[in-house]
Scaffold this motif. Sequence first.
Motif, PDB file in Angstrom:
ATOM      1  N   GLY A 160       0.075   2.304  10.685  1.00 10.44           N
ATOM      2  CA  GLY A 160       0.733   3.489  10.141  1.00 10.44           C
ATOM      3  C   GLY A 160       0.860   3.463   8.630  1.00 10.44           C
ATOM      4  O   GLY A 160       0.670   4.493   7.963  1.00 10.44           O
ATOM      5  N   HIS A 161       1.189   2.306   8.067  1.00  7.73           N
ATOM      6  CA  HIS A 161       1.318   2.190   6.616  1.00  7.73           C
ATOM      7  C   HIS A 161      -0.007   2.509   5.920  1.00  7.73           C
ATOM      8  O   HIS A 161      -0.060   3.298   4.979  1.00  7.73           O
ATOM      9  CB  HIS A 161       1.759   0.783   6.229  1.00  7.73           C
ATOM     10  N   HIS A 162      -1.058   1.854   6.402  1.00  6.48           N
ATOM     11  CA  HIS A 162      -2.371   1.978   5.765  1.00  6.48           C
ATOM     12  C   HIS A 162      -2.870   3.425   5.836  1.00  6.48           C
ATOM     13  O   HIS A 162      -3.328   3.991   4.835  1.00  6.48           O
ATOM     14  CB  HIS A 162      -3.341   1.030   6.468  1.00  6.48           C
ATOM     15  N   THR A 163      -2.761   4.016   7.018  1.00  6.01           N
ATOM     16  CA  THR A 163      -3.236   5.395   7.193  1.00  6.01           C
ATOM     17  C   THR A 163      -2.444   6.356   6.322  1.00  6.01           C
ATOM     18  O   THR A 163      -3.008   7.280   5.707  1.00  6.01           O
ATOM     19  CB  THR A 163      -3.137   5.812   8.667  1.00  6.01           C
ATOM     20  N   ARG A 164      -1.128   6.165   6.255  1.00  4.71           N
ATOM     21  CA  ARG A 164      -0.273   7.036   5.432  1.00  4.71           C
ATOM     22  C   ARG A 164      -0.691   6.989   3.961  1.00  4.71           C
ATOM     23  O   ARG A 164      -0.761   8.034   3.293  1.00  4.71           O
ATOM     24  CB  ARG A 164       1.190   6.611   5.581  1.00  4.71           C
ATOM     25  N   ILE A 165      -0.975   5.815   3.448  1.00  4.52           N
ATOM     26  CA  ILE A 165      -1.371   5.684   2.051  1.00  4.52           C
ATOM     27  C   ILE A 165      -2.716   6.380   1.812  1.00  4.52           C
ATOM     28  O   ILE A 165      -2.889   7.090   0.812  1.00  4.52           O
ATOM     29  CB  ILE A 165      -1.443   4.204   1.641  1.00  4.52           C
ATOM     30  N   LEU A 166      -3.653   6.191   2.718  1.00  3.57           N
ATOM     31  CA  LEU A 166      -4.946   6.858   2.582  1.00  3.57           C
ATOM     32  C   LEU A 166      -4.789   8.370   2.569  1.00  3.57           C
ATOM     33  O   LEU A 166      -5.460   9.072   1.802  1.00  3.57           O
ATOM     34  CB  LEU A 166      -5.878   6.436   3.724  1.00  3.57           C
ATOM     35  N   GLN A 167      -3.903   8.874   3.421  1.00  6.79           N
ATOM     36  CA  GLN A 167      -3.655  10.315   3.462  1.00  6.79           C
ATOM     37  C   GLN A 167      -3.046  10.803   2.152  1.00  6.79           C
ATOM     38  O   GLN A 167      -3.498  11.807   1.586  1.00  6.79           O
ATOM     39  CB  GLN A 167      -2.720  10.641   4.625  1.00  6.79           C
ATOM     40  N   ARG A 168      -2.046  10.096   1.658  1.00  3.10           N
ATOM     41  CA  ARG A 168      -1.375  10.524   0.432  1.00  3.10           C
ATOM     42  C   ARG A 168      -2.293  10.438  -0.780  1.00  3.10           C
ATOM     43  O   ARG A 168      -2.194  11.254  -1.702  1.00  3.10           O
ATOM     44  CB  ARG A 168      -0.118   9.676   0.211  1.00  3.10           C
ATOM     45  N   MET A 169      -3.190   9.463  -0.775  1.00  4.05           N
ATOM     46  CA  MET A 169      -4.112   9.320  -1.897  1.00  4.05           C
ATOM     47  C   MET A 169      -5.240  10.339  -1.855  1.00  4.05           C
ATOM     48  O   MET A 169      -5.981  10.471  -2.830  1.00  4.05           O
ATOM     49  CB  MET A 169      -4.687   7.899  -1.920  1.00  4.05           C
ATOM     50  N   ASP A 199      -9.873  -7.615   5.755  1.00  3.40           N
ATOM     51  CA  ASP A 199      -8.597  -8.110   6.259  1.00  3.40           C
ATOM     52  C   ASP A 199      -7.566  -8.176   5.129  1.00  3.40           C
ATOM     53  O   ASP A 199      -6.417  -7.728   5.282  1.00  3.40           O
ATOM     54  CB  ASP A 199      -8.806  -9.502   6.869  1.00  3.40           C
ATOM     55  N   GLU A 200      -7.963  -8.711   3.981  1.00  4.39           N
ATOM     56  CA  GLU A 200      -7.058  -8.805   2.839  1.00  4.39           C
ATOM     57  C   GLU A 200      -6.628  -7.421   2.379  1.00  4.39           C
ATOM     58  O   GLU A 200      -5.437  -7.190   2.089  1.00  4.39           O
ATOM     59  CB  GLU A 200      -7.730  -9.547   1.689  1.00  4.39           C
ATOM     60  N   HIS A 201      -7.557  -6.485   2.332  1.00  4.57           N
ATOM     61  CA  HIS A 201      -7.227  -5.124   1.896  1.00  4.57           C
ATOM     62  C   HIS A 201      -6.183  -4.505   2.820  1.00  4.57           C
ATOM     63  O   HIS A 201      -5.207  -3.900   2.349  1.00  4.57           O
ATOM     64  CB  HIS A 201      -8.493  -4.267   1.870  1.00  4.57           C
ATOM     65  N   HIS A 202      -6.386  -4.656   4.118  1.00  7.71           N
ATOM     66  CA  HIS A 202      -5.421  -4.102   5.076  1.00  7.71           C
ATOM     67  C   HIS A 202      -4.042  -4.712   4.880  1.00  7.71           C
ATOM     68  O   HIS A 202      -3.027  -3.998   4.858  1.00  7.71           O
ATOM     69  CB  HIS A 202      -5.894  -4.346   6.503  1.00  7.71           C
ATOM     70  N   LEU A 203      -3.961  -6.029   4.743  1.00  8.21           N
ATOM     71  CA  LEU A 203      -2.660  -6.695   4.610  1.00  8.21           C
ATOM     72  C   LEU A 203      -1.960  -6.302   3.309  1.00  8.21           C
ATOM     73  O   LEU A 203      -0.734  -6.139   3.281  1.00  8.21           O
ATOM     74  CB  LEU A 203      -2.848  -8.209   4.682  1.00  8.21           C
ATOM     75  N   LEU A 204      -2.729  -6.113   2.242  1.00  9.13           N
ATOM     76  CA  LEU A 204      -2.137  -5.679   0.973  1.00  9.13           C
ATOM     77  C   LEU A 204      -1.673  -4.225   1.047  1.00  9.13           C
ATOM     78  O   LEU A 204      -0.616  -3.874   0.512  1.00  9.13           O
ATOM     79  CB  LEU A 204      -3.147  -5.860  -0.162  1.00  9.13           C
ATOM     80  N   MET A 205      -2.439  -3.378   1.712  1.00  4.84           N
ATOM     81  CA  MET A 205      -2.024  -1.981   1.897  1.00  4.84           C
ATOM     82  C   MET A 205      -0.743  -1.918   2.730  1.00  4.84           C
ATOM     83  O   MET A 205       0.137  -1.079   2.485  1.00  4.84           O
ATOM     84  CB  MET A 205      -3.142  -1.197   2.566  1.00  4.84           C
TER      85      MET A 205
END
Length: 239
Positions: A160-169, A199-205
């Motif tokens: 949910g976090h990752h998808t939300r950021i992609l949407q907002r960006m 994997d690193e990108h997902h965890l940082l997002m």
Amino acid sequence: MTDQLPLGPDPRTETLRRLQALLVQRFGRVERAAAEWRRPEWVLVQGVIGARTKSEVSNAATDRLLKRYGSWEGVAKAPLEELQAELATQTYPNIAAERLKASLTALIELRGLVDLSHLAEMETLPAMRWLEQLPGIGRKIAAGVMNASTLDRPAIVLDGHHTRILQRMGLVPPKASTDRAFEVIMPVMPKEWHGADFDEHHLLMKKLGQTTCRPAAPDCAACLALPLCKSGTARVGDR
């Protein structure tokens, strides 16, 4: 009729590269040691039982199940009530137990045992679709099995976090589901990134979503990704 000019690289790819550099600068590197890579079957179980639960808690529960029953086949045969008690640490233990038993049972029916070794011979997307035929396995878990296991494939895990950021960006449509977001973002992921980079990108997002780009009260003014974010720059500009 004139020939069409090539469209060139998608600008979202460079945005992702710039975003990753900012994330590393803010949170540091998240390097996945080879000793921490798990077998695909372990990642499947962890994903099925891990809804709304911290990763370290789900990791411990997954290890605990395997230790108690000795094999994933043993877990599949365990009484539902017993599994529910074993998963008391999970946010939704009853649902987790039901989904786990259903997915493992279905896997045994298809493969004869809890074994995902055949996925290593498949292309990533067909392998994910194969996993998604199992009850309780959606796009996030399927991507996790392919990426965050010894399979080590470049498949992005979207929570949910990752998808939300992609949407907002503005990198995926504003109301994109997890499946749709995956379909949109995968083709523009940097080609030089390997499985561990995904994997690193997902965890940082995920860290960004937990600390700054929160669901209800995003702190856009303090966000490292503000220069890259359509909704963030609009929100700050409206103040």
